[in-house]
Design a protein around this motif. Structure first.
Motif, PDB file in Angstrom:
ATOM      1  N   LYS A  15     -61.903 -20.715  10.494  1.00  0.00           N
ATOM      2  CA  LYS A  15     -62.784 -21.913   9.638  1.00  0.00           C
ATOM      3  C   LYS A  15     -61.559 -22.912   9.376  1.00  0.00           C
ATOM      4  N   TYR A  16     -62.020 -24.061   8.858  1.00  0.00           N
ATOM      5  CA  TYR A  16     -61.093 -25.184   8.318  1.00  0.00           C
ATOM      6  C   TYR A  16     -60.485 -24.676   7.187  1.00  0.00           C
ATOM      7  N   ASN A  17     -59.113 -24.908   7.168  1.00  0.00           N
ATOM      8  CA  ASN A  17     -58.447 -24.768   5.895  1.00  0.00           C
ATOM      9  C   ASN A  17     -57.486 -25.792   5.999  1.00  0.00           C
ATOM     10  N   ILE A  40     -59.435 -26.283  15.697  1.00  0.00           N
ATOM     11  CA  ILE A  40     -59.719 -25.075  14.707  1.00  0.00           C
ATOM     12  C   ILE A  40     -61.268 -25.040  14.629  1.00  0.00           C
ATOM     13  N   SER A  41     -61.884 -23.563  14.921  1.00  0.00           N
ATOM     14  CA  SER A  41     -63.200 -23.695  14.796  1.00  0.00           C
ATOM     15  C   SER A  41     -63.620 -22.029  14.893  1.00  0.00           C
ATOM     16  N   PRO A  42     -64.424 -21.507  14.084  1.00  0.00           N
ATOM     17  CA  PRO A  42     -64.892 -20.087  14.132  1.00  0.00           C
ATOM     18  C   PRO A  42     -65.757 -20.014  15.489  1.00  0.00           C
ATOM     19  N   LYS A  43     -66.309 -21.142  16.094  1.00  0.00           N
ATOM     20  CA  LYS A  43     -67.069 -20.740  17.321  1.00  0.00           C
ATOM     21  C   LYS A  43     -66.436 -21.687  18.396  1.00  0.00           C
ATOM     22  N   ILE A  44     -66.361 -21.618  19.514  1.00  0.00           N
ATOM     23  CA  ILE A  44     -65.490 -22.251  20.399  1.00  0.00           C
ATOM     24  C   ILE A  44     -66.501 -22.677  21.614  1.00  0.00           C
ATOM     25  N   ASN A  98     -63.788 -39.459  11.639  1.00  0.00           N
ATOM     26  CA  ASN A  98     -65.035 -38.330  11.213  1.00  0.00           C
ATOM     27  C   ASN A  98     -66.174 -38.625  12.224  1.00  0.00           C
ATOM     28  N   VAL A  99     -66.553 -37.598  12.823  1.00  0.00           N
ATOM     29  CA  VAL A  99     -67.623 -38.112  13.922  1.00  0.00           C
ATOM     30  C   VAL A  99     -69.096 -38.195  13.269  1.00  0.00           C
ATOM     31  N   THR A 100     -69.309 -37.758  12.282  1.00  0.00           N
ATOM     32  CA  THR A 100     -70.628 -38.142  11.353  1.00  0.00           C
ATOM     33  C   THR A 100     -70.513 -39.136  10.305  1.00  0.00           C
ATOM     34  N   LYS A 142     -70.829 -32.648   5.182  1.00  0.00           N
ATOM     35  CA  LYS A 142     -69.865 -32.447   3.745  1.00  0.00           C
ATOM     36  C   LYS A 142     -68.523 -32.023   4.064  1.00  0.00           C
ATOM     37  N   LEU A 143     -68.599 -30.971   5.034  1.00  0.00           N
ATOM     38  CA  LEU A 143     -67.081 -30.443   5.408  1.00  0.00           C
ATOM     39  C   LEU A 143     -66.286 -31.633   5.952  1.00  0.00           C
ATOM     40  N   ASN A 144     -66.965 -32.320   7.094  1.00  0.00           N
ATOM     41  CA  ASN A 144     -66.312 -33.548   7.755  1.00  0.00           C
ATOM     42  C   ASN A 144     -65.731 -34.570   6.606  1.00  0.00           C
ATOM     43  N   GLY A 176     -63.679 -28.144  14.488  1.00  0.00           N
ATOM     44  CA  GLY A 176     -64.832 -28.070  15.119  1.00  0.00           C
ATOM     45  C   GLY A 176     -64.658 -27.909  16.648  1.00  0.00           C
ATOM     46  N   ALA A 177     -65.282 -26.979  17.390  1.00  0.00           N
ATOM     47  CA  ALA A 177     -65.109 -26.965  18.869  1.00  0.00           C
ATOM     48  C   ALA A 177     -66.478 -26.951  19.703  1.00  0.00           C
ATOM     49  N   GLY A 178     -67.457 -28.005  19.339  1.00  0.00           N
ATOM     50  CA  GLY A 178     -68.701 -28.053  19.750  1.00  0.00           C
ATOM     51  C   GLY A 178     -68.484 -29.186  20.948  1.00  0.00           C
ATOM     52  N   LYS A 179     -69.804 -29.546  21.347  1.00  0.00           N
ATOM     53  CA  LYS A 179     -69.796 -30.477  22.447  1.00  0.00           C
ATOM     54  C   LYS A 179     -69.169 -31.969  22.213  1.00  0.00           C
ATOM     55  N   VAL A 180     -69.344 -32.330  20.961  1.00  0.00           N
ATOM     56  CA  VAL A 180     -68.638 -33.443  20.598  1.00  0.00           C
ATOM     57  C   VAL A 180     -67.281 -33.383  20.543  1.00  0.00           C
ATOM     58  N   ALA A 181     -66.718 -32.408  19.978  1.00  0.00           N
ATOM     59  CA  ALA A 181     -65.254 -31.928  19.829  1.00  0.00           C
ATOM     60  C   ALA A 181     -64.790 -32.102  21.401  1.00  0.00           C
ATOM     61  N   LEU A 182     -65.453 -31.295  22.160  1.00  0.00           N
ATOM     62  CA  LEU A 182     -64.925 -31.203  23.526  1.00  0.00           C
ATOM     63  C   LEU A 182     -64.714 -32.642  24.202  1.00  0.00           C
ATOM     64  N   ARG A 183     -65.785 -33.546  24.214  1.00  0.00           N
ATOM     65  CA  ARG A 183     -65.588 -34.823  24.492  1.00  0.00           C
ATOM     66  C   ARG A 183     -64.357 -35.685  24.043  1.00  0.00           C
ATOM     67  N   LYS A 184     -64.243 -35.502  22.549  1.00  0.00           N
ATOM     68  CA  LYS A 184     -63.184 -36.205  22.212  1.00  0.00           C
ATOM     69  C   LYS A 184     -61.920 -35.590  22.667  1.00  0.00           C
TER      70      LYS A 184
HETATM   71  N1  LIG Z   1     -69.496 -39.062  16.906  1.00  0.00           N
HETATM   72  C1  LIG Z   1     -70.174 -38.763  17.908  1.00  0.00           C
HETATM   73  O1  LIG Z   1     -69.800 -39.300  19.076  1.00  0.00           O
HETATM   74  C2  LIG Z   1     -71.380 -37.805  17.857  1.00  0.00           C
HETATM   75  C3  LIG Z   1     -71.481 -37.037  16.630  1.00  0.00           C
HETATM   76  N2  LIG Z   1     -72.626 -36.275  16.583  1.00  0.00           N
HETATM   77  C4  LIG Z   1     -72.627 -35.356  15.525  1.00  0.00           C
HETATM   78  O2  LIG Z   1     -71.386 -34.543  15.732  1.00  0.00           O
HETATM   79  C5  LIG Z   1     -71.885 -33.123  15.000  1.00  0.00           C
HETATM   80  C6  LIG Z   1     -71.217 -32.173  16.032  1.00  0.00           C
HETATM   81  O3  LIG Z   1     -71.930 -32.128  16.998  1.00  0.00           O
HETATM   82  P1  LIG Z   1     -71.772 -30.965  18.237  1.00  0.00           P
HETATM   83  O4  LIG Z   1     -70.493 -30.869  18.502  1.00  0.00           O
HETATM   84  O5  LIG Z   1     -72.907 -31.351  19.229  1.00  0.00           O
HETATM   85  O6  LIG Z   1     -72.398 -29.622  17.276  1.00  0.00           O
HETATM   86  P2  LIG Z   1     -71.919 -28.297  17.905  1.00  0.00           P
HETATM   87  O7  LIG Z   1     -72.953 -27.474  17.209  1.00  0.00           O
HETATM   88  O8  LIG Z   1     -71.968 -28.039  19.338  1.00  0.00           O
HETATM   89  O9  LIG Z   1     -70.616 -27.857  17.076  1.00  0.00           O
HETATM   90  C7  LIG Z   1     -70.180 -27.569  15.915  1.00  0.00           C
HETATM   91  C8  LIG Z   1     -68.866 -27.209  15.656  1.00  0.00           C
HETATM   92  O10 LIG Z   1     -68.377 -27.274  14.339  1.00  0.00           O
HETATM   93  C9  LIG Z   1     -67.983 -26.052  14.137  1.00  0.00           C
HETATM   94  N3  LIG Z   1     -68.133 -25.503  12.592  1.00  0.00           N
HETATM   95  C10 LIG Z   1     -68.924 -25.621  11.835  1.00  0.00           C
HETATM   96  N4  LIG Z   1     -68.279 -25.046  10.667  1.00  0.00           N
HETATM   97  C11 LIG Z   1     -66.949 -25.123  10.793  1.00  0.00           C
HETATM   98  C12 LIG Z   1     -65.846 -24.889   9.966  1.00  0.00           C
HETATM   99  N5  LIG Z   1     -66.049 -24.603   8.453  1.00  0.00           N
HETATM  100  N6  LIG Z   1     -64.608 -24.967  10.299  1.00  0.00           N
HETATM  101  C13 LIG Z   1     -64.285 -25.320  11.602  1.00  0.00           C
HETATM  102  N7  LIG Z   1     -65.551 -25.439  12.366  1.00  0.00           N
HETATM  103  C14 LIG Z   1     -66.536 -25.305  12.116  1.00  0.00           C
HETATM  104  C15 LIG Z   1     -68.685 -24.757  14.919  1.00  0.00           C
HETATM  105  O11 LIG Z   1     -68.042 -23.592  14.918  1.00  0.00           O
HETATM  106  C16 LIG Z   1     -68.897 -25.684  16.043  1.00  0.00           C
HETATM  107  O12 LIG Z   1     -67.897 -25.356  17.183  1.00  0.00           O
HETATM  108  C17 LIG Z   1     -73.233 -33.047  14.688  1.00  0.00           C
HETATM  109  O13 LIG Z   1     -73.386 -33.191  13.219  1.00  0.00           O
HETATM  110  C18 LIG Z   1     -73.700 -34.177  15.517  1.00  0.00           C
HETATM  111  O14 LIG Z   1     -74.934 -34.855  14.737  1.00  0.00           O
HETATM  112  C19 LIG Z   1     -73.414 -35.843  17.620  1.00  0.00           C
HETATM  113  C20 LIG Z   1     -73.239 -36.873  18.838  1.00  0.00           C
HETATM  114  C21 LIG Z   1     -72.324 -37.737  18.917  1.00  0.00           C
END
Ligand SMILES: NC(=O)C1=CN([C@@H]2O[C@H](COP(=O)(O)OP(=O)(O)OC[C@H]3O[C@@H](n4cnc5c(N)ncnc54)[C@H](O)[C@@H]3O)[C@@H](O)[C@H]2O)C=CC1
Ligand SMILES: C[C@@]1(CC(=O)O)c2cc3[nH]c(cc4nc(cc5[nH]c(cc(n2)[C@H]1CCC(=O)O)[C@@](C)(CC(=O)O)[C@@H]5CCC(=O)O)C(CC(=O)O)=C4CCC(=O)O)c(CCC(=O)O)c3CC(=O)O
Length: 194
Positions: A56-58, A35-39, A94-96, A76-78, A13-21
């Protein structure tokens, strides 16, 4: 505190949370891949330091890694990534999920001083707020302060054989001002025994 130098760390995953970590982990060395389809675009600012794989994850991507961060927005994936990691004896955050192998605390650094706060998953917001308060108290001055403490400790360990006195000195110097600490360093440097 983990020594992550030369360890392979994979973030899924390469979203906002991934970036912080990722930013946090970069401070501790380690070879990072994501590893992520969207970065998230900010990742490309670190493309010299992070191996970016747009896919995608593999399971093949986590093999041979030491630490995995499951940071997708698909719970579920996490969870599945966590199970794959268990099978392969890899530590997974696991961030979730509050109950994964390890959780990441809220952290800041002042040179060699690291302060981390965790609520064991009960309230990440509280961790963040406590860190915010501590950042004010332990300001930039602590970088030099700690460096001097480290220098003096080295001298004391070399020049003082009396265990009780050694402890007394090392306990006492943390209460000195920055200027007094500088003076103390000079004083100890010029003595052959303490
Ligand atoms: N642990 C923490 O500190 C926090 C956790 N969260 C949770 O963390 C999760 C992620 O949040 P954000 O980063 O803000 O979301 P986001 O929408 O910015 O990023 C999600 C990322 O997951 C990737 N992704 C989706 N399916 C994938 C796959 N099959 N293989 C690889 N990558 C895949 C997407 O491409 C995207 O880069 C959410 O469920 C959110 O509720 C939210 C805030 C803090
Ligand atoms: C268990 C843990 C696992 C882990 O990620 O390691 C975890 C889990 C979850 N966080 C969630 C939400 C939020 N997390 C934050 C922020 C941070 N989260 C961090 C760590 C941790 N978060 C671990 C426990 C740490 C501890 O013990 O305190 C910090 C400290 C460190 C970091 O991430 O680097 C970082 C502060 C960084 C800083 O100092 O800046 C914010 C606030 C914000 O973003 O501003 C929110 C929204 C508000 C809220 O919920 O409080 C959700 C719900 C997701 C959902 O369902 O929507 C889950 C999942 C669940 O609880 O099951």
């Amino acid at each position: 505190m983990l020594n992550l130098k030369d360890k392979d760390i994979v973030i899924i995953g390469a979203g906002k949370v991934a970036l912080r970590k990722a930013k946090n982990l970069m401070e501790y060395g380690g070879k990072l891949s994501i590893i992520s389809p969207k970065i998230e675009s900010e990742f490309y600012n670190y493309k010299d330091k992070i191996n970016i794989i747009k896919d995608k994850y593999n399971k093949k991507y986590i093999l041979n890694s030491s630490i995995v961060i499951a940071a997708t927005d698909d719970k579920k994936l996490n969870r599945k990534i966590g199970i794959d990691c268990k099978d392969e004896n890899i530590l997974c955050n696991n961030v979730t999920d509050r109950n994964s192998d390890f959780i990441v605390p809220s952290t800041f650094k002042r040179g060699d001083l690291t302060i981390s706060v965790s609520t064991n998953g009960k309230s990440p917001s509280l961790s963040k707020s406590i860190i915010f308060e501590l950042e004010e108290k332990y300001d930039e001055k602590y970088i030099e302060f700690l460096k001097l403490l480290g220098d003096i400790r080295k001298i004391v360990l070399e020049k003082c054989n009396d265990e009780k006195r050694k402890k007394e000195i090392l306990n006492e110097i943390i209460n000195l001002s920055l200027d007094d600490l500088k003076g103390r360093k000079k004083l100890y440097e010029n003595k052959s025994r303490l």
